[in-house]
Scaffold this motif. Structure first.
Motif, PDB file in Angstrom:
ATOM      1  N   VAL A 217       1.167  25.128  -7.809  1.00 13.90           N
ATOM      2  CA  VAL A 217       2.250  25.878  -8.219  1.00 13.90           C
ATOM      3  C   VAL A 217       2.285  27.281  -7.435  1.00 13.90           C
ATOM      4  O   VAL A 217       3.103  27.693  -7.112  1.00 13.90           O
ATOM      5  CB  VAL A 217       2.270  26.143  -9.688  1.00 13.90           C
ATOM      6  CG1 VAL A 217       2.645  24.877 -10.482  1.00 13.90           C
ATOM      7  CG2 VAL A 217       1.109  26.607 -10.331  1.00 13.90           C
ATOM      8  N   TYR A 218       0.977  27.834  -7.208  1.00 11.20           N
ATOM      9  CA  TYR A 218       1.183  29.169  -6.506  1.00 11.20           C
ATOM     10  C   TYR A 218       1.574  28.963  -4.950  1.00 11.20           C
ATOM     11  O   TYR A 218       2.263  29.866  -4.437  1.00 11.20           O
ATOM     12  CB  TYR A 218      -0.266  29.632  -6.623  1.00 11.20           C
ATOM     13  CG  TYR A 218      -0.658  30.211  -7.981  1.00 11.20           C
ATOM     14  CD1 TYR A 218      -0.514  31.290  -8.345  1.00 11.20           C
ATOM     15  CD2 TYR A 218      -1.378  29.218  -8.904  1.00 11.20           C
ATOM     16  CE1 TYR A 218      -0.838  31.888  -9.731  1.00 11.20           C
ATOM     17  CE2 TYR A 218      -1.493  29.483 -10.181  1.00 11.20           C
ATOM     18  CZ  TYR A 218      -1.342  31.080 -10.857  1.00 11.20           C
ATOM     19  OH  TYR A 218      -1.792  31.295 -12.000  1.00 11.20           O
ATOM     20  N   ASN A 245      -1.196  34.023 -16.740  1.00 11.54           N
ATOM     21  CA  ASN A 245      -1.573  34.131 -15.179  1.00 11.54           C
ATOM     22  C   ASN A 245      -0.497  33.919 -14.257  1.00 11.54           C
ATOM     23  O   ASN A 245      -0.389  34.635 -13.449  1.00 11.54           O
ATOM     24  CB  ASN A 245      -2.893  33.275 -14.817  1.00 11.54           C
ATOM     25  CG  ASN A 245      -3.971  33.787 -16.070  1.00 11.54           C
ATOM     26  OD1 ASN A 245      -3.943  34.939 -16.509  1.00 11.54           O
ATOM     27  ND2 ASN A 245      -5.010  32.701 -15.847  1.00 11.54           N
ATOM     28  N   PHE A 246       0.205  32.908 -14.518  1.00 12.83           N
ATOM     29  CA  PHE A 246       1.346  32.472 -13.457  1.00 12.83           C
ATOM     30  C   PHE A 246       2.548  33.367 -13.431  1.00 12.83           C
ATOM     31  O   PHE A 246       3.122  34.042 -12.414  1.00 12.83           O
ATOM     32  CB  PHE A 246       1.731  31.037 -13.837  1.00 12.83           C
ATOM     33  CG  PHE A 246       2.881  30.686 -12.538  1.00 12.83           C
ATOM     34  CD1 PHE A 246       2.491  30.190 -11.303  1.00 12.83           C
ATOM     35  CD2 PHE A 246       4.089  30.363 -13.063  1.00 12.83           C
ATOM     36  CE1 PHE A 246       3.286  29.800 -10.458  1.00 12.83           C
ATOM     37  CE2 PHE A 246       5.108  29.715 -12.226  1.00 12.83           C
ATOM     38  CZ  PHE A 246       4.604  29.470 -11.097  1.00 12.83           C
ATOM     39  N   LYS A 247       2.929  33.805 -14.774  1.00 11.55           N
ATOM     40  CA  LYS A 247       3.907  34.613 -14.882  1.00 11.55           C
ATOM     41  C   LYS A 247       3.627  36.179 -14.053  1.00 11.55           C
ATOM     42  O   LYS A 247       4.305  36.855 -13.296  1.00 11.55           O
ATOM     43  CB  LYS A 247       4.237  35.068 -16.114  1.00 11.55           C
ATOM     44  CG  LYS A 247       5.034  33.871 -16.880  1.00 11.55           C
ATOM     45  CD  LYS A 247       5.246  34.428 -18.260  1.00 11.55           C
ATOM     46  CE  LYS A 247       6.374  33.454 -19.113  1.00 11.55           C
ATOM     47  NZ  LYS A 247       6.770  33.839 -20.548  1.00 11.55           N
ATOM     48  N   LYS A 248       2.353  36.165 -13.974  1.00 11.38           N
ATOM     49  CA  LYS A 248       1.761  37.551 -13.494  1.00 11.38           C
ATOM     50  C   LYS A 248       1.730  37.619 -12.047  1.00 11.38           C
ATOM     51  O   LYS A 248       2.260  38.419 -11.402  1.00 11.38           O
ATOM     52  CB  LYS A 248       0.372  37.977 -14.134  1.00 11.38           C
ATOM     53  CG  LYS A 248      -0.077  39.440 -13.332  1.00 11.38           C
ATOM     54  CD  LYS A 248      -1.681  39.812 -13.852  1.00 11.38           C
ATOM     55  CE  LYS A 248      -2.255  41.119 -13.223  1.00 11.38           C
ATOM     56  NZ  LYS A 248      -1.711  41.234 -11.698  1.00 11.38           N
ATOM     57  N   TYR A 249       1.366  36.354 -11.302  1.00  9.74           N
ATOM     58  CA  TYR A 249       1.616  36.126 -10.080  1.00  9.74           C
ATOM     59  C   TYR A 249       2.888  36.108  -9.512  1.00  9.74           C
ATOM     60  O   TYR A 249       3.178  36.813  -8.434  1.00  9.74           O
ATOM     61  CB  TYR A 249       0.959  34.687  -9.896  1.00  9.74           C
ATOM     62  CG  TYR A 249       0.639  34.393  -8.199  1.00  9.74           C
ATOM     63  CD1 TYR A 249      -0.426  34.677  -7.703  1.00  9.74           C
ATOM     64  CD2 TYR A 249       1.691  33.710  -7.712  1.00  9.74           C
ATOM     65  CE1 TYR A 249      -0.773  34.504  -6.258  1.00  9.74           C
ATOM     66  CE2 TYR A 249       1.612  33.514  -6.388  1.00  9.74           C
ATOM     67  CZ  TYR A 249       0.400  33.849  -5.591  1.00  9.74           C
ATOM     68  OH  TYR A 249       0.387  33.516  -4.349  1.00  9.74           O
ATOM     69  N   VAL A 250       3.646  35.616 -10.200  1.00  2.98           N
ATOM     70  CA  VAL A 250       5.171  35.688  -9.877  1.00  2.98           C
ATOM     71  C   VAL A 250       5.694  37.076 -10.050  1.00  2.98           C
ATOM     72  O   VAL A 250       6.354  37.515  -8.909  1.00  2.98           O
ATOM     73  CB  VAL A 250       5.964  34.552 -10.792  1.00  2.98           C
ATOM     74  CG1 VAL A 250       7.523  34.958 -10.545  1.00  2.98           C
ATOM     75  CG2 VAL A 250       5.740  33.210 -10.383  1.00  2.98           C
ATOM     76  N   VAL A 259      12.865  33.408  -9.165  1.00  5.60           N
ATOM     77  CA  VAL A 259      12.128  32.400  -9.870  1.00  5.60           C
ATOM     78  C   VAL A 259      12.492  32.249 -11.166  1.00  5.60           C
ATOM     79  O   VAL A 259      12.449  33.416 -11.959  1.00  5.60           O
ATOM     80  CB  VAL A 259      10.605  32.587  -9.759  1.00  5.60           C
ATOM     81  CG1 VAL A 259       9.607  31.685 -10.557  1.00  5.60           C
ATOM     82  CG2 VAL A 259      10.106  32.737  -8.061  1.00  5.60           C
ATOM     83  N   THR A 260      12.523  31.157 -11.779  1.00  3.45           N
ATOM     84  CA  THR A 260      12.621  30.997 -13.503  1.00  3.45           C
ATOM     85  C   THR A 260      11.602  30.168 -13.811  1.00  3.45           C
ATOM     86  O   THR A 260      11.365  28.981 -13.528  1.00  3.45           O
ATOM     87  CB  THR A 260      14.296  30.228 -13.576  1.00  3.45           C
ATOM     88  OG1 THR A 260      15.197  30.960 -13.002  1.00  3.45           O
ATOM     89  CG2 THR A 260      14.396  30.049 -14.962  1.00  3.45           C
ATOM     90  N   ILE A 261      11.051  30.692 -15.053  1.00  2.00           N
ATOM     91  CA  ILE A 261       9.843  29.944 -15.536  1.00  2.00           C
ATOM     92  C   ILE A 261      10.364  29.580 -17.167  1.00  2.00           C
ATOM     93  O   ILE A 261      10.686  30.370 -17.673  1.00  2.00           O
ATOM     94  CB  ILE A 261       8.557  30.962 -15.620  1.00  2.00           C
ATOM     95  CG1 ILE A 261       8.143  31.484 -14.232  1.00  2.00           C
ATOM     96  CG2 ILE A 261       7.542  30.169 -16.168  1.00  2.00           C
ATOM     97  CD1 ILE A 261       7.052  32.165 -14.314  1.00  2.00           C
TER      98      ILE A 261
END
Length: 379
Positions: A217-218, A245-250, A259-261
């Motif tokens: 995903v990254y 962690n993924f939200k921080k990366y985005v 980007v929408t999560i």
């Protein structure tokens, strides 16, 4: 005949193994007189504790029984040492499972099917001293030399891709059966047909599933810098620290506004995001062995979704997907190549690929998987 399906997973949960277990028990229930799913009594997340009907959550009928067996699920131990917590939990669960199985020791009409390797060791010990005597089958989702000895003593091993089949076969195991994961095609029948729209003002690239690093995903986020501004990414899934962690990366990326999560949601709610997708992406990474062992459920779901697919060129994925036949493949872990392949989908009519993917997924339903496995374990 009765089938007892044993898997230590939270129900409901955001994990693929929970979804797969529920789907398989639903399909097995069409083939056996009785099916029971045995899992552990586990603490759940606050949101999932609110779910009152697990069958409704997974959008399946109440055709089998769910039994929850005691396990040691200590919050303190999990905080101090997650590895020790996981192993102690599975060990206690497996001992209790096998104690419950003693009542069936004289019934050859009861078959045991498990995804928990601890169960194999305890069951075989109990069998040696005469406490159990049923046939037992194990479904493997990764290769383990540690398990070769107990696997050689059970009644059959089911693996989820050909790579795993070859590894176990090369290590001397005989009673093997290959069964990729699957999909409930009916869930996707109301998705609109694909339409090529080369001049669309905004294009949606959609990913569904977990946010583990090996899911790639990254890399998908990184590909945005090579894509025009009218391309947006939508990620549907993820929970716990992986989501954080993924939200921080985005957030730290230059493309955060594109980007929408959407955190994990029930399957029936996920379909609205499939509907608005212009392309579905499966970006698994080659950097983790789990990608070699996998048979991604989302791959089969994508194939049933009537949308173009862009996927990593991993051997496990190429067992099902073929470049420019039923999908478009990119060099794994390469964000620039991923971007190029996404652009290729937006600029070329993919109707032929979409139709072929929909045709190719027909043998990979949960019902057909259950039927094939049942034939194997009943022979």
């Amino acid at each position: 005949m009765k089938l007892i399906y044993i898997t230590n997973t939270r129900l409901p949960s955001e994990k693929a193994n929970s979804y797969q277990s529920m789907q398989m028990c639903s399909s097995f229930s069409k083939l056996f007189d009785e099916v029971e799913l045995w899992t552990g009594k586990a603490r759940n997340t606050k949101a999932l504790r609110e779910i009152k009907d697990v069958f409704e959550y997974y959008n399946i009928g109440k055709t089998f029984l769910i039994r929850k067996i005691f396990q040691f699920d200590s919050i303190i131990l999990r905080y101090l040492n997650e590895f020790m917590w996981a192993n102690l939990r599975d060990f206690v669960f497996s001992v209790n499972v096998c104690l419950h199985l003693i009542r069936y020791r004289k019934s050859q009409e009861v078959l045991i099917y498990t995804r928990v390797w601890y169960v194999l060791y305890i069951f075989l010990l109990f069998k040696k001293i005469g406490l159990v005597d049923n046939k037992i089958f194990y479904e493997s989702h990764k290769f383990s030399k540690f398990l070769l000895k107990p696997l050689s003593r059970i009644d059959g091993l089911i693996v989820i891709n050909h790579y795993l089949y070859s590894l176990y076969e090369d290590n001397g195991l005989k009673n093997l059966f290959e069964a990729h994961d699957g999909v409930n095609i009916d869930e996707y029948k109301h998705i609109s047909d694909y339409k090529f729209q080369p001049k669309k003002k905004e294009c949606n690239v959609v990913y569904t599933g977990s946010l583990f690093l090996w899911k790639g995903v990254y890399t998908l986020v990184d590909s945005l810098k090579y894509l025009p501004n009218n391309v947006k990414l939508i990620f549907v899934g993820g929970s716990d620290q992986y989501l954080v962690n993924f939200k921080k990366y985005v957030k730290d990326s230059e493309q955060k506004n594109r980007v929408t999560i959407v955190p994990h949601i029930p399957k029936k709610d996920l379909l609205q995001y499939i509907e608005i997708a212009d392309v579905l992406v499966l970006p698994n990474s080659i950097k983790d062995k789990m990608s070699l062992y996998s048979s991604p459920i989302k791959m089969f779901e994508y194939m049933a979704s009537k949308r173009p697919i862009v996927a990593s060129d991993l051997p496990s994925i190429k067992e099902i997907l073929s470049d420019q036949d039923n999908a478009t493949l990119f060099n794994s872990d390469n964000p620039r190549d991923l971007a190029n392949k996404i652009l290729n989908v937006f600029t070329n009519d993919c109707s032929k690929l979409v139709r072929r993917a929909l045709s190719d997924v027909e043998p990979y339903t949960w019902d057909k998987r259950a039927k094939n496995i049942t034939k194997f374990i009943m022979d």
